[in-house]
Each structure stands twice: as C-alpha cells, then as structure tokens.
Design an enzyme around this catalytic site. Sequence first.
Site, PDB file in Angstrom:
ATOM      1  CB  CYS A 130      -0.945   0.094   1.188  1.00  0.00           C
ATOM      2  SG  CYS A 130      -2.147  -1.215   1.246  1.00  0.00           S
ATOM      3  NE  ARG A 161       4.774   1.280   0.131  1.00  0.00           N
ATOM      4  CZ  ARG A 161       5.712   0.883   0.987  1.00  0.00           C
ATOM      5  NH1 ARG A 161       6.964   0.953   0.638  1.00  0.00           N
ATOM      6  NH2 ARG A 161       5.387   0.432   2.165  1.00  0.00           N
ATOM      7  CD1 TRP A 164      -0.755  -6.541  -2.968  1.00  0.00           C
ATOM      8  CD2 TRP A 164      -1.106  -6.980  -0.810  1.00  0.00           C
ATOM      9  NE1 TRP A 164      -0.575  -7.884  -2.786  1.00  0.00           N
ATOM     10  CE2 TRP A 164      -0.789  -8.185  -1.464  1.00  0.00           C
ATOM     11  CE3 TRP A 164      -1.382  -7.016   0.563  1.00  0.00           C
ATOM     12  CZ2 TRP A 164      -0.734  -9.411  -0.805  1.00  0.00           C
ATOM     13  CZ3 TRP A 164      -1.315  -8.241   1.217  1.00  0.00           C
ATOM     14  CH2 TRP A 164      -0.999  -9.419   0.535  1.00  0.00           C
ATOM     15  CG  ASN A 213       1.331   0.291   4.299  1.00  0.00           C
ATOM     16  OD1 ASN A 213       0.901  -0.836   4.048  1.00  0.00           O
ATOM     17  ND2 ASN A 213       2.614   0.577   4.319  1.00  0.00           N
ATOM     18  N   GLY A 214      -1.033  -1.244   6.307  1.00  0.00           N
ATOM     19  CA  GLY A 214      -0.817  -2.145   7.444  1.00  0.00           C
ATOM     20  C   GLY A 214      -2.093  -2.899   7.777  1.00  0.00           C
ATOM     21  CD  GLU A 233      15.712 -14.861  -6.641  1.00  0.00           C
ATOM     22  OE1 GLU A 233      15.097 -15.348  -5.674  1.00  0.00           O
ATOM     23  OE2 GLU A 233      15.435 -13.750  -7.116  1.00  0.00           O
ATOM     24  CE  LYS A 245      12.679 -12.564  -9.221  1.00  0.00           C
ATOM     25  NZ  LYS A 245      13.241 -12.560  -7.936  1.00  0.00           N
ATOM     26  CD  GLU A 297       8.846 -12.798  -8.020  1.00  0.00           C
ATOM     27  OE1 GLU A 297       8.209 -12.330  -7.076  1.00  0.00           O
ATOM     28  OE2 GLU A 297      10.088 -12.774  -8.081  1.00  0.00           O
ATOM     29  CG  HIS A 323      13.937 -39.225  -3.167  1.00  0.00           C
ATOM     30  ND1 HIS A 323      14.108 -40.509  -2.700  1.00  0.00           N
ATOM     31  CD2 HIS A 323      15.185 -38.750  -3.422  1.00  0.00           C
ATOM     32  CE1 HIS A 323      15.410 -40.785  -2.651  1.00  0.00           C
ATOM     33  NE2 HIS A 323      16.075 -39.737  -3.101  1.00  0.00           N
ATOM     34  CE  LYS A 379      11.344  -3.820  -4.830  1.00  0.00           C
ATOM     35  NZ  LYS A 379      11.576  -5.176  -5.326  1.00  0.00           N
TER      36      LYS A 379
END
Length: 608
Positions: A2, A27, A75, A101-102, A481, A485, A488, A504, A603
């Site tokens: 946010c 954000r 968000w 925000n939060g 990583e 990438k 996402e 396995h 982010k």
Amino acid sequence: MCGIVGYIGMKEAAPVLLQGLEKLEYRGYDSAGIAVYQDDIFTIKTKGRLHDLKQKIEKMDTSIHGSVGIGHTRWATHGAPSDVNSHPHSSENGRISIVHNGIIENYMELKLFLQQEGRKFVSETDTEIVAQLFDYYYQGDLVDTMIKVIDKIRGAYALGVLCSEHPDEIVAVRKDSPLLVGIGQNENYIASDIPALLEYTRDYYLLEDNEIVLLKKDSIQLFDLNRNEIKKEIFHVTWDVSAAEKDGYDYFMMKEIMEQPEGLRKTILPRIKENEIQLDQIELTAEQVNNINRIHIVACGSAWHASIVGKYIIEKLSRIPVEVDLASEFRYRQPILQKNDLCIIVSQSGETADTLAALREAKKHGVRVLSIVNVVGSSIARESDDVIYTWAGPEIAVATTKGYSTQLSVMYLLALYFGKARKTITEQEMTDYIQKLKKVPDDVQKLLEFEDRIKVLAKQYAHSKDVFVIGRGIDYAAALEGSLKLKEISYIHSEAYAAGELKHGTISLIEYGTLVVAVATQQALFEKLISNIKEVKARGAKVVAIATEGSTSIEKVADEVFYIPKTSEMFTASATVVPMQLLSYYIAVERGCDVDKPRNLAKSVTVE
Ligand code: F6R
C-alpha cells in the site's frame, strides 16, 4: 505494501497526489483513491490501477481543486479489491478521511464497540474502523485525537488523516509501516517511500514508531505519544531522480537486471582493500567473530534464497554452523538463540514485517544482529547492531533482481571476512578468492550478453505448463531464485529441486516437452547432475543447462547450454541467476504479463 501520499501547500493537490502514487504503485495496485479538501472533503476512488482512477477523474463533470489531500494505492488485506473497499475511507459523517498501510489486528472488537455506539460501516476494511474511531474521539485537536486512537488500535499502521474542520492540516503516524515526511518550501508531504517525493523535495524526516506528525503548509511538528514535541534529524536523498525512472526500458525489471554489474561494483569493490575485506561499517570485532557459536540468517522470499547461498559459503569458508530461517517461521518457532550466536537479517526494503519481527525476536534474546539492507535508514537498518548496505540503488520492480544479486555479494564478503578472522582461509586462498570476487560484476555483465539468445528461447517455452529448475549445492540455492522469478512474473508453475531429490517423487511430473533448467557449476557434483539430466531427458524433458566454461560434456545431454565464465565455485550463483532472470522476463513479456506489477503481489511486504 500500500502506498500513501499526502500533500499540503499552495499547488493543486490532486496532480501531486496522483504523480506520487504513480511512483508508489509497486507497493500495491489493486485499487487507488484520493481525497482533497475543497469546501469539504472530496473523495474519488476505484478498484483497479492508478490509470483507472485517472480515467474516472477525467470523466468527472467538474475538476478537483484544493491544495491539501491524501492518496492511496492499495494491496488488499481486509476485503476484496472493490470501489468501496478502496482508500481513502471516511467516517460516517464525512468529517474524517483516512489512508492506511498495514493491518489493524483488533478491528473486529473495535467495530463491535463502534456499532454499539450506533456507527454504521460500508466497507469490509479495517481502515474504515480507524476513520470512525478517529471521528468518535475527535474533540477539536488532531494530535490529541491521534494519541487516543493509537491507544486503542493494535497492529501495524502508517496513517494519513484529513479532517474537514482542519482544512489546513494533515496528521499522520506510523508503527511498523514506513512513513516519511517530505520537507518543502511552503508545502510539505507524507509518503510511504522516497520515489513519491523525489520530484518535489530531497529533504525528509523518517518517522519512528508512534511518532505523530502535524503538517501545515509552512510547518512540521513532530510529537511523541505524550504530546511532547520532538526534534529529528533531517535526511537528504542523494540519488538521482533518474534512478527511479525507467530510462527508456520497457519495464523497471529489465533496467534493474541491467544495473546488476554496477550495483555489484558499488557493493563489492570499496570493501576490498589489498588482500583484505574491510567492513568498516560494522563493529563486530575479529574477537567476536571468533567467538560466534552459530549464525542464524533470517529473511523472506528472494532474500531467503540469497541467505541459503550464504549458508553454503559461510559454512565452507569459515566453518561456522549456519541455520537459515524464513522470517515468518523463525519468529513463531521459539528459536534457540544463545549468547554467542549472531543473527543476520537480510532485506532489500528493510521494512518487511516478518523480517523486522524476526530481528526484534533475536534482539529480545540478547543476540547481536547484523543486517544486509538496501534501503538506507529503513526500520531494519535502524534497529540492527550492524548494517552492511547493498548499494543496488532504488529497486522499483516488484520482482527483485539487483537487490538479490547484491545480497549475494555481501554474503561473499562476509564469508571471507569470517574466514579470515577465524583463520579458516589461508593467505593464498584469500588472494585467489579476492581476485575472483573483484571479477564477479564483469562475469554478470558477460551473462547479460545472452539476452538475444534467451529471447528466442523464451518464445519457444512461453507456453510451458510446468518448469523445473534443478541443481546441487549452491546451484540448488540459485535454482530456488530462478524458479521464483519465473513463477512470480510469468505465472507458469515452477519448482526448484535439489537434483538428487527428483526421483523421490517429483520426477513423476516430467512429461514429454517439460522444460527443465539445470544449473551445473559445482565440479564435484557435475557428474551427478549429468546423471539427473539424463533421467529427465529419458522421460521426455527439454533441458536448458547453465554450466561453467569448459564443461562442454554437458552439451551431449542438454538441448541448450549457457556458459558462465570460470570463477570460484563459491561465487557462481551471481552469474547463473542472470539467464534465469532474463528467461523469466522474456517469457512473461511473451505471455503479455505486466512484468513490474505481477498479479496479487506488491513490494515491501509490511503485513504479516
Ligand atoms: C521476489 C521478491 C520477494 C522479496 C521478499 C523480501 O522477487 O522480491 O520475495 O525478496 O518479499 O523482501 P525484502 O528483501 O524487501 O525483505
């Protein structure tokens, strides 16, 4: 998560708020809104991106006039993205307007209380409760009201508040969510992050938890919870505005991929002095390093992946046992932390809620905390005993690239620093490592030259259903990583596997044509990885391999090979991740995805 912007001054507020929000869209981008004082508080908000809000504003019969306002890009946490759940939220009588925000953890209990007091709610959000609560306690003074509200709410918040009875004031506060106060000439600002302010000012205050700011166009007053006025240091942004611009690239992510060599140079080279690693910024002495009993590295997402690479290297070079934890697990699993342990916290933003909480958990146990952070002055940096900054510059794309690579490079520096202090590396080995470490930025640069070849490959695999990324040792850590990438930003299902684990269970998912990316730079494990490649090939997989120059035998089993320059096996992750970043990027572009703003993500994850 946010984005918040607030403006008070002489200019029209709406364009300033919209411009600021544009810089903060990373954000959160599922809804957006602004509230501007013009005779009364006028609010316009919508589900969707900022451009949807702009279109809604353009379609209005009248234009928005007023020089004080607040804005928000969301968000969603409480309540799905919808017009009504978008911020700003108002009290029932319209007197108070709030951006947040939060997460307010006790919002249900407060809602019940306010409902019993006869208040009605229109949205599903926790923020509307704060707007109503603010109005409930309001008796004419914004700071006094804010103090009462803070006393009642629990959770994480950055709040910006507008009141129709104070058209010349904005009041704001933060706790566990970042908020900056931008200082201008006859105008002042609040914002969640620096890029929103860069166009207007480079001077700002960083609010600490529970510090309240009262903004007027020509004054900024800061208060603690006892209403004592406090004085704070003014920070100055040193980076160039262009650092937060796309600079001709289609997406920030590509710009940031390309900026990796530069970020690596800035992070590594000034810390190498002759045959030594000098970490001047940290106070951890050689004696303390010698006494370290165990290292706990704690992080989330890609920073956690960098931490796994760190474990391999630190253990190998310094023989200190290392545990790596996901911050969201660490903080609740009652970790065993002992006096001579060291906790390393890794975070690009320095604001990730779980990571910050893990830091506090470690400190509660009296453990020294060293953090690896990109954002100067962020909460994690400020609360750590020692900070090593990654000098990647601002990272705007939601998916990290240069943030991750520079974190890796600090892991290399630390491993060598610890190894030297504990005498687990000889002088000769140190010389060799340092020589190779200096070359890491150039190695990464070379890998960027594969861009055109990777573009072609991306077209070929853009419609894959599943992609597996395999490796052993450090290559497995890099695979984690690479796989993140891809999933996402392109939304293709992908998993990273330690190559030896495939049989396995996971190997049953390999079908004719499944893409397997195999990372094979660790010589002692090379033959074993070749066998794993043969196993997936035998089941119809297409294999793209990433190996070290000279390991040409891999061409016999892989369909395509990318070679990284010869270097220390400790440092290969920096180079191997590059083709995976580029492949993910071009596959996402090929699939028409919004690379910088992947769905459901944002982010700087400031909520748990
Ligand atoms: C993935 C990504 C995230 C972050 C994670 C931690 O591309 O960017 O997984 O790595 O949210 O963020 P920081 O490093 O800011 O704590």
